[in-house]
Design a protein around this motif. Structure first.
Motif, mmCIF file in Angstrom:
data_model
loop_
_atom_site.group_PDB
_atom_site.id
_atom_site.type_symbol
_atom_site.label_atom_id
_atom_site.label_comp_id
_atom_site.label_asym_id
_atom_site.label_seq_id
_atom_site.Cartn_x
_atom_site.Cartn_y
_atom_site.Cartn_z
ATOM 1 N N PHE A 199 -3.360 -34.772 -5.041
ATOM 2 C CA PHE A 199 -2.004 -34.229 -4.781
ATOM 3 C C PHE A 199 -2.052 -33.273 -3.493
ATOM 4 O O PHE A 199 -1.522 -33.348 -2.627
ATOM 5 N N GLU A 224 -4.314 -33.079 -12.558
ATOM 6 C CA GLU A 224 -5.826 -33.953 -11.676
ATOM 7 C C GLU A 224 -5.021 -34.318 -11.089
ATOM 8 O O GLU A 224 -6.133 -34.153 -9.857
ATOM 9 N N VAL A 225 -5.457 -35.665 -11.053
ATOM 10 C CA VAL A 225 -4.391 -36.699 -9.959
ATOM 11 C C VAL A 225 -3.036 -36.776 -10.040
ATOM 12 O O VAL A 225 -2.848 -37.521 -10.877
ATOM 13 N N PRO A 226 -2.044 -37.709 -9.440
ATOM 14 C CA PRO A 226 -1.044 -37.869 -8.993
ATOM 15 C C PRO A 226 -1.290 -39.190 -9.827
ATOM 16 O O PRO A 226 -2.109 -40.153 -9.609
ATOM 17 N N THR A 227 0.147 -39.497 -10.850
ATOM 18 C CA THR A 227 0.015 -40.839 -11.620
ATOM 19 C C THR A 227 0.468 -41.961 -10.702
ATOM 20 O O THR A 227 0.906 -40.987 -9.943
ATOM 21 N N GLN A 253 3.455 -41.080 -9.501
ATOM 22 C CA GLN A 253 3.632 -40.037 -8.172
ATOM 23 C C GLN A 253 3.102 -40.311 -7.184
ATOM 24 O O GLN A 253 3.647 -39.743 -5.528
ATOM 25 N N THR A 287 9.553 -43.181 -19.089
ATOM 26 C CA THR A 287 9.076 -41.393 -19.670
ATOM 27 C C THR A 287 8.098 -41.820 -19.878
ATOM 28 O O THR A 287 7.620 -43.022 -20.302
ATOM 29 N N GLY A 288 6.620 -40.529 -19.926
ATOM 30 C CA GLY A 288 5.500 -40.714 -19.905
ATOM 31 C C GLY A 288 4.902 -41.299 -18.627
ATOM 32 O O GLY A 288 3.333 -41.262 -18.851
ATOM 33 N N GLY A 307 4.648 -39.384 -16.021
ATOM 34 C CA GLY A 307 4.999 -38.643 -14.620
ATOM 35 C C GLY A 307 5.815 -38.572 -13.944
ATOM 36 O O GLY A 307 6.265 -38.054 -13.084
ATOM 37 N N LYS A 308 6.858 -39.451 -14.280
ATOM 38 C CA LYS A 308 8.255 -39.755 -13.084
ATOM 39 C C LYS A 308 9.117 -38.033 -13.320
ATOM 40 O O LYS A 308 9.505 -37.701 -11.996
ATOM 41 N N THR A 309 9.293 -36.746 -13.840
ATOM 42 C CA THR A 309 9.756 -35.899 -13.720
ATOM 43 C C THR A 309 9.368 -35.038 -12.545
ATOM 44 O O THR A 309 9.783 -34.634 -11.484
ATOM 45 N N ALA A 310 7.823 -35.073 -12.806
ATOM 46 C CA ALA A 310 7.146 -34.351 -11.710
ATOM 47 C C ALA A 310 7.002 -35.147 -10.587
ATOM 48 O O ALA A 310 7.339 -34.330 -9.026
ATOM 49 N N GLN A 339 10.318 -28.190 -17.042
ATOM 50 C CA GLN A 339 9.324 -28.633 -15.881
ATOM 51 C C GLN A 339 9.354 -28.128 -14.422
ATOM 52 O O GLN A 339 8.518 -27.453 -13.509
ATOM 53 N N LYS A 369 8.116 -24.620 -14.901
ATOM 54 C CA LYS A 369 6.304 -24.637 -14.602
ATOM 55 C C LYS A 369 5.881 -25.148 -12.936
ATOM 56 O O LYS A 369 5.475 -24.540 -12.337
ATOM 57 N N ASP A 390 9.500 -35.868 -24.308
ATOM 58 C CA ASP A 390 8.391 -35.870 -24.063
ATOM 59 C C ASP A 390 7.512 -35.111 -24.794
ATOM 60 O O ASP A 390 7.293 -34.387 -25.553
ATOM 61 N N ARG A 395 0.688 -41.901 -25.026
ATOM 62 C CA ARG A 395 1.462 -41.565 -24.167
ATOM 63 C C ARG A 395 -0.204 -40.927 -23.247
ATOM 64 O O ARG A 395 -0.957 -40.646 -23.812
HETATM 65 P P1 AMP Z 1 7.135 -37.415 -17.918
HETATM 66 O O1 AMP Z 1 7.016 -39.301 -17.064
HETATM 67 O O2 AMP Z 1 8.088 -37.015 -16.862
HETATM 68 O O3 AMP Z 1 8.427 -37.053 -18.867
HETATM 69 O O4 AMP Z 1 5.711 -36.673 -17.783
HETATM 70 C C1 AMP Z 1 5.247 -37.294 -19.440
HETATM 71 C C2 AMP Z 1 4.017 -35.753 -19.649
HETATM 72 O O5 AMP Z 1 2.738 -36.219 -18.578
HETATM 73 C C3 AMP Z 1 4.715 -34.845 -18.961
HETATM 74 O O6 AMP Z 1 3.750 -33.946 -20.161
HETATM 75 C C4 AMP Z 1 4.004 -33.942 -18.106
HETATM 76 O O7 AMP Z 1 3.489 -32.706 -17.928
HETATM 77 C C5 AMP Z 1 2.520 -35.250 -17.931
HETATM 78 N N1 AMP Z 1 2.069 -35.079 -16.859
HETATM 79 C C6 AMP Z 1 3.069 -34.895 -15.608
HETATM 80 N N2 AMP Z 1 2.502 -35.748 -14.681
HETATM 81 C C7 AMP Z 1 0.458 -35.706 -14.653
HETATM 82 C C8 AMP Z 1 -0.001 -35.819 -14.071
HETATM 83 N N3 AMP Z 1 -0.855 -36.294 -12.903
HETATM 84 N N4 AMP Z 1 -1.735 -35.492 -14.414
HETATM 85 C C9 AMP Z 1 -1.218 -35.546 -16.281
HETATM 86 N N5 AMP Z 1 -0.473 -34.767 -16.360
HETATM 87 C C10 AMP Z 1 0.700 -35.455 -16.105
#
Ligand code: AMP
Length: 443
Positions: free
Chosen positions: A4, A23-26, A29, A48-49, A51-54, A90, A93, A309, A337
């Motif tokens: 990150f 720990e690491v970007p998906t 991300q 979804t799943g 990590g697209k929201t972050a 999110q 958080k 989620d 997921r």
């Molecule tokens: P989303 O695809 O945004 O619905 O995210 C799915 C799940 O992955 C959520 O519970 C996030 O909190 C989690 N998440 C997002 N980014 C990461 C990451 N880099 N490492 C681990 N978990 C993640």
């Protein structure tokens, strides 16, 4: 390996990411954060799943930096209230160490309180399209300051008929210097069209090919002749030891209620329902109970299929085949997921076979067929149900071949001809049984 910190996020965000346990970007991300940070318009194709929201929140939080003024600078629109709330959580958080103010305005609550809340000042407003318009029309928000507009789950918004609202929103939010972002699990033509209207020179990032089911999800299909047998098979699966958390998807609210009631009666185990007819509190309660493992089974219509989620779903059971074929991908995306494994089981009757074939074409793979396990009672198809199936099959055939006269129609009149009677014009009387399968216990 990319971290990150490599993505140029500031300390407040890095601390929050660490605290969230990322720990690491998906992959999404890693791909989406840099262009969004650079202010580019972007289309993100990600389920979804992933990590697209972050993937969009982190760069948005970074760009907005700190609380400023009273009016929102970023608007995030989501198709459902549940998803909007989840995005709000999110933001809390990930924005924990910033002073950015976020607010979730969704339907089901009066706008009066929301208008009062918004007067306290907000940087990021998360809303559903209609509620955003309601608030805008009541002058609860000014749009002059908006720098970022994001549509999440755009495909879902289109499916839910939000296009007119989105068009109106695009009209009222100033274009100049605005960064536009669109996230979608799939890119059907209508989303592509929207993106053309809404995004100039977008960067497109994609993490998994369109409409694929995650490799961590084991897919199975069973051909099941009728509703009662589907229930017998469902009961059997629910008794499997690894069936620890189950989402049962049905097409209609009526079947959701029917199945949920049946299970509650039969299994002496509570299952809850999630569908659009339930009020907001009932929907959230059902979701929370399921998320927190207070109940093992949630019966849902496609309202719940996307964006939610819920951790550790072991099985997705498609009690009916979804007619919106992309929903097959979304439904199954509720399991398997974050690297966990899951099973997606689809039940279909003869009239649903066509949809299975089309889904297989969409996902570009075959869903393995399994025999109904031994010991499961194969019920006789009730007359009305079989009629309905035959009617559906006829309609499908007619669509495929406009010259097709309709076997159902012919059959309906056949017995009358045999008895020397003149068939009625629209075949009002039908033979007693089309179904040859006798009720039997297998194995
Ligand atoms: P989303 O695809 O945004 O619905 O995210 C799915 C799940 O992955 C959520 O519970 C996030 O909190 C989690 N998440 C997002 N980014 C990461 C990451 N880099 N490492 C681990 N978990 C993640």
């Amino acid at each position: 390996m990319l971290t990150f910190a490599d993505l140029q996020l500031n300390k407040q965000l890095l601390d929050a990411v660490q605290e969230a346990g990322y720990e690491v970007p998906t992959p999404i991300q890693a791909k989406a954060i840099p262009p969004i940070l650079n202010g580019q318009n972007l289309i993100g194709i990600a389920q979804t799943g992933t990590g697209k929201t972050a993937a969009y929140l982190l760069p948005c939080l970074m760009r907005l930096k700190y609380a400023q003024g009273m009016q929102p600078r970023a608007i995030i629109l989501a198709p459902t209230r549940e998803l909007a709330l989840q995005i709000g959580t999110q933001i809390q958080k990930l924005g924990k160490y910033t002073d950015l103010r976020s607010y979730v305005a969704i339907g089901g609550k009066s706008t009066k309180h929301q208008l009062t809340d918004l007067q306290k000042g907000v940087d990021i407003l998360v809303s559903t399209p209609q509620r955003f318009l309601d608030i805008y029309l009541e002058e609860g928000v000014l749009t002059k300051q908006i720098q970022i507009l994001l549509l999440d789950e755009a495909d879902r918004m289109m499916d839910m008929g939000f296009m007119p609202q989105i068009r109106r929103i695009l009209e009222v939010i100033p274009h100049k210097k605005r960064q536009n972002l669109l996230f979608s699990a799939t890119m059907p033509p209508k989303v592509l069209k929207l993106s053309e209207e809404f995004l100039e020179f977008p960067t497109v990032v994609e993490v998994s090919p369109q409409a694929t089911v995650a490799r961590t999800v084991k897919q199975v299909r069973y051909e099941v002749p009728n509703l009662k047998t589907k229930i017998n098979l469902l009961e059997h699966i629910l008794e499997l030891h690894d069936c620890t958390k189950v989402l049962v998807f049905v097409r209609t609210r009526a079947s959701a209620a029917h199945i949920s009631k049946y299970l509650n009666r039969k299994l002496i185990e509570e299952s809850l329902m999630l569908h659009a007819n339930k009020d907001q509190n009932a929907r959230l309660n059902a979701l929370m109970s399921f998320s927190e493992d207070k109940i093992r089974i949630l019966v849902a219509t496609d309202v719940a299929a996307r964006g939610l989620d819920i951790p550790d779903v072991s099985h997705v059971i498609n009690f009916d085949v979804p007619i919106q074929y992309e929903d097959y991908v979304h439904r199954n995306g509720r399991t398997g997921r974050a690297g966990a494994t899951g099973t997606a089981i689809t039940f279909y009757n003869e009239a649903e076979l066509l949809h299975i074939e089309r889904i297989e074409a969409l996902i570009a793979e075959k869903i393995p067929l399994e025999d109904i396990p031994d010991g499961i009672r194969i019920e006789e198809t009730p007359y009305e149900e079989r009629q309905e199936q035959l009617r559906t099959l006829d309609t499908q055939r007619k669509k495929a071949d406009p010259t097709f006269q309709g076997a159902f129609h012919e059959k309906k009149n056949a017995h009358l001809v045999q008895k020397g009677k003149k068939p009625t014009k629209n075949g009002t009387r039908a033979p007693k049984k089309f179904d040859t399968k006798a009720s039997k216990k297998r194995g």
